[in-house]
Motif scaffolding. Structure first.
Motif, PDB file in Angstrom:
ATOM      1  N   LYS A   1       0.836  -1.201   0.000  1.00 53.53           N
ATOM      2  CA  LYS A   1       0.000   0.000   0.000  1.00 53.53           C
ATOM      3  C   LYS A   1       0.873   1.255   0.000  1.00 53.53           C
ATOM      4  O   LYS A   1       1.890   1.308   0.686  1.00 53.53           O
ATOM      5  CB  LYS A   1      -0.931  -0.003   1.214  1.00 53.53           C
TER       6      LYS A   1
ATOM      7  N   GLY B   1      -1.374   7.549   1.886  1.00 54.29           N
ATOM      8  CA  GLY B   1      -2.059   8.722   1.343  1.00 54.29           C
ATOM      9  C   GLY B   1      -1.374  10.005   1.777  1.00 54.29           C
ATOM     10  O   GLY B   1      -0.326   9.982   2.448  1.00 54.29           O
TER      11      GLY B   1
ATOM     12  N   VAL C   1      -4.269   3.477   2.971  1.00 52.38           N
ATOM     13  CA  VAL C   1      -5.673   3.480   2.580  1.00 52.38           C
ATOM     14  C   VAL C   1      -6.273   2.118   2.915  1.00 52.38           C
ATOM     15  O   VAL C   1      -5.715   1.073   2.562  1.00 52.38           O
ATOM     16  CB  VAL C   1      -5.831   3.772   1.073  1.00 52.38           C
TER      17      VAL C   1
ATOM     18  N   GLY D   1      -6.404   0.610  -1.757  1.00 49.40           N
ATOM     19  CA  GLY D   1      -5.081   1.163  -1.490  1.00 49.40           C
ATOM     20  C   GLY D   1      -3.940   0.280  -1.940  1.00 49.40           C
ATOM     21  O   GLY D   1      -2.771   0.651  -1.785  1.00 49.40           O
TER      22      GLY D   1
END
Length: 610
Positions: free
Chosen positions: A219, A222, A228, A233
């Motif tokens: 991932k 963000g 996420v 994500g």
């Protein structure tokens, strides 16, 4: 293993008419002669380099000597022979060194290796890894990594599961962060630093190839620095064990990927299975923290890209399960023909002065052998049928290609799970045929069972495949895939009804098809997924039996009526099909009863009551 070739030839040429694919432009250089040459080569390599060492790689498990993973020399020799055969790139274009073989022929050829030693393995993950890169990678990622996997210089893995997230991929915690302000300017793709732990990585560490190409789900944080949640994500990264330059040559730098341990398994012991730590700092690289990885595809689309490899691997696992079932069948058949035990039922058998008979003369031993044959050869027909759909999807006319795509969507959970469950039962019966000897290491059937037991788990567990089938595949696109499948089954039924000797089977299959259709509607009658999916596994078992019965009936349509009682091979097919229709297909209503009523027994069982 010699028993496999006639079955493969019959299914390829008599049933699927694979030699007719040479009429298509992609395969125009091929003929049955070239297909046979490929099968001959693979059968020979499997016989010489794989089969003699199946027990060796089971007893001499991979071990870590503090610096590297040590495998028997036979494993290296088998890999080199497989790579030199060209099978890693068998279905690829000529201009990248491929043979442009139909996938159906490639899949059939792979069965020889799996029957000989599924534990040594072939190129399943490496080819799947490279195929994913060919579909979603950049031009340079294809050139540097995929092509070197196809030629055997590199090998590949898929890194999905984590200690806290096995099948629940939305919960992966491995993260990837941009590697400096110029991270997007790297010629090999956007460059990231990957940190996290991956588990159950087959072939994750070894010395068989110059490099190992890991495809890692991770991932990207963000803007707030947090990962996420959920699958949105997840992105996909190419993380090589050793760093490679844009020219495809190793730079001499080790990436920050450390072997955290080896998993010691019940079966498949010849294949290294690892825990890998990415970016823990054991091998610091280029003055930064984390393993260097390159983004594959777009951010947030990692799972979509990975499904390209996962679906391919699921069909590969189905073939491995099928091959193990057949290997056990061949071993127990050979044993049953030689082992004397007991005397015939009836007055003559009461005379202890009479010689013993071979156990294959006993009806119950024949039952166990017929069950194995019906499971193994029925599963092989399904796997080659799915492979034929792959060829249709890639080279057929647009409408036929779209139908093949949808049929594959519906059949993939069955292709992975049905052989995994019922060829495991076949392996159990192979042990039973051997009696007490089957439980010892003096005979190979106990190893086949141990190797087989993994197949219901990896590449998506049995329960996940069932939920995928009932929860998504049979209802996707308004149920069009299920309707297409029903149409093909009905076409076989209609053809069989025109032949009096097949009418009984055709009517039984028609009833099973109607019952599966009704159960599908009943499961979703309330629109509540929890109620529909509470009995997804019995649904998948019934659905799988329907499909295998269809395979057997369709295969029998290929056998001329006058030959069905005359040629030993055809007599065997007729009896195996009859066994399946008389002993197995009647189980379908019992499985579907709980599906149709949305029986809540399992879902409502209180935890404390266990």
């Amino acid at each position: 293993m010699s028993s496999l070739r006639p079955v493969v030839d019959f299914l390829l040429y008599d049933w699927l008419k694979v030699d007719q694919l040479s009429q298509r432009s992609r395969f125009s250089d091929h003929s049955r002669d070239t297909f046979d040459a490929v099968l001959d080569t693979c059968e020979r390599i499997a016989r010489e380099k794989y089969a003699p060492h199946n027990r060796l790689v089971d007893t001499e498990e991979p071990r870590f000597d503090g610096e590297k993973v040590v495998l028997p020399a036979a494993t290296k020799q088998a890999w080199e022979a497989y790579a030199e055969s060209g099978m890693l790139s068998a279905a690829q274009d000529y201009d990248i060194g491929g043979m442009q073989l139909p996938y159906t022929v490639e899949a059939a050829a792979g069965a020889f290796f799996a029957v000989a030693s599924v534990s040594i393995g072939g190129g399943l993950l490496t080819v799947g890894n490279a195929n994913l890169l060919m579909a979603h990678g950049t031009d340079l990622q294809k050139q540097v990594f995929a092509l070197n996997e196809f030629n055997g210089r590199f090998s590949g893995t898929m890194c999905l599961s984590e200690p806290q997230a096995g099948s629940s991929l939305s919960d992966v915690a491995t993260r990837a962060t941009p590697d400096g302000p110029d991270f997007e300017s790297d010629p090999l793709g956007p460059r990231y630093r990957v940190r996290g732990n991956k588990m159950w990585i087959s072939a994750g560490e070894h010395e068989l190839t110059e490099n190992i190409v890991h495809l890692v789900l991770a991932k990207i944080p963000g803007p707030d620095g947090k990962l996420v949640a959920g699958t949105r994500g997840i992105s996909l990264f190419l993380v090589p064990k050793k760093l490679v330059g844009p020219d495809g040559q190793l730079t001499g730098e080790r990436n920050d990927i450390a072997l955290a341990g080896l998993n010691h398994k019940l079966g498949w012991r010849g294949t290294t299975n690892t825990l890998l730590n990415f970016g823990e700092g054991k091998f610091p690289v280029r003055g930064g923290a984390g393993a260097i990885g390159y983004l594959v595809g777009k951010p947030g689309e990692g799972l979509r890209c990975m499904f390209h490899m996962m679906n391919e691997a699921r069909i590969g696992i189905g073939m491995a399960a099928t091959a193990l079932g057949l290997a056990g069948y061949y071993a127990s058949l050979d044993y049953a023909k030689q082992r004397p035990q007991g005397r015939p039922v009836g007055p003559a058998g009461k005379d202890p002065g009479q010689p013993q008979v071979r156990i294959i003369e006993h009806a119950d031993v024949k039952r166990m052998l017929l069950a194995q044959k019906s499971y193994g050869e029925g599963a092989l027909a399904l796997m080659l049928y799915c492979a034929r759909l792959v060829d249709e999807q890639h080279t057929g006319a647009p409408e036929a290609a779209d139908e093949a795509r949808l049929l594959l969507e519906v059949l993939t959970p069955i292709a992975k799970s049905w052989p995994s469950e019922f060829c495991l039962e076949a392996n159990s019966l192979a042990i039973q045929v051997h009696g007490g000897y089957g439980y010892t290491r003096d005979f190979p059937v106990e190893q086949y069972w141990r190797d087989q037991r993994l197949n219901m788990i990896h590449e998506g567990t049995h329960g996940i495949q069932a939920a995928d089938l009932l929860g998504r595949k049979v209802v996707m696109e308004g149920g069009r895939g299920l309707q297409l499948l029903a149409g093909r089954i009905n076409a076989t039924i209609e053809a069989a009804l025109q032949r009096p000797h097949l009418a009984e089977h055709a009517n039984a299959l028609a009833k099973a098809l109607q019952r599966v259709g009704a159960a599908t509607k009943a499961a979703w009658a309330t629109g509540d997924p929890s109620a529909a999916l509470a009995n997804a596994v019995p649904y998948m078992q019934a659905f799988g039996h329907l499909v295998i019965a269809w395979m057997w009936l369709d295969v029998l349509l290929t056998v001329p009526a006058q030959e069905q009682a005359r040629t030993p091979a055809h007599v065997g097919r007729v009896h195996a099909a009859r066994y399946f229709f008389h002993y197995e297909l009647p189980k379908v209503p019992a499985w579907l009863a709980v599906v149709e009523t949305r029986d809540p027994t399992c879902a409502q069982m209180p935890e404390e009551a266990f």
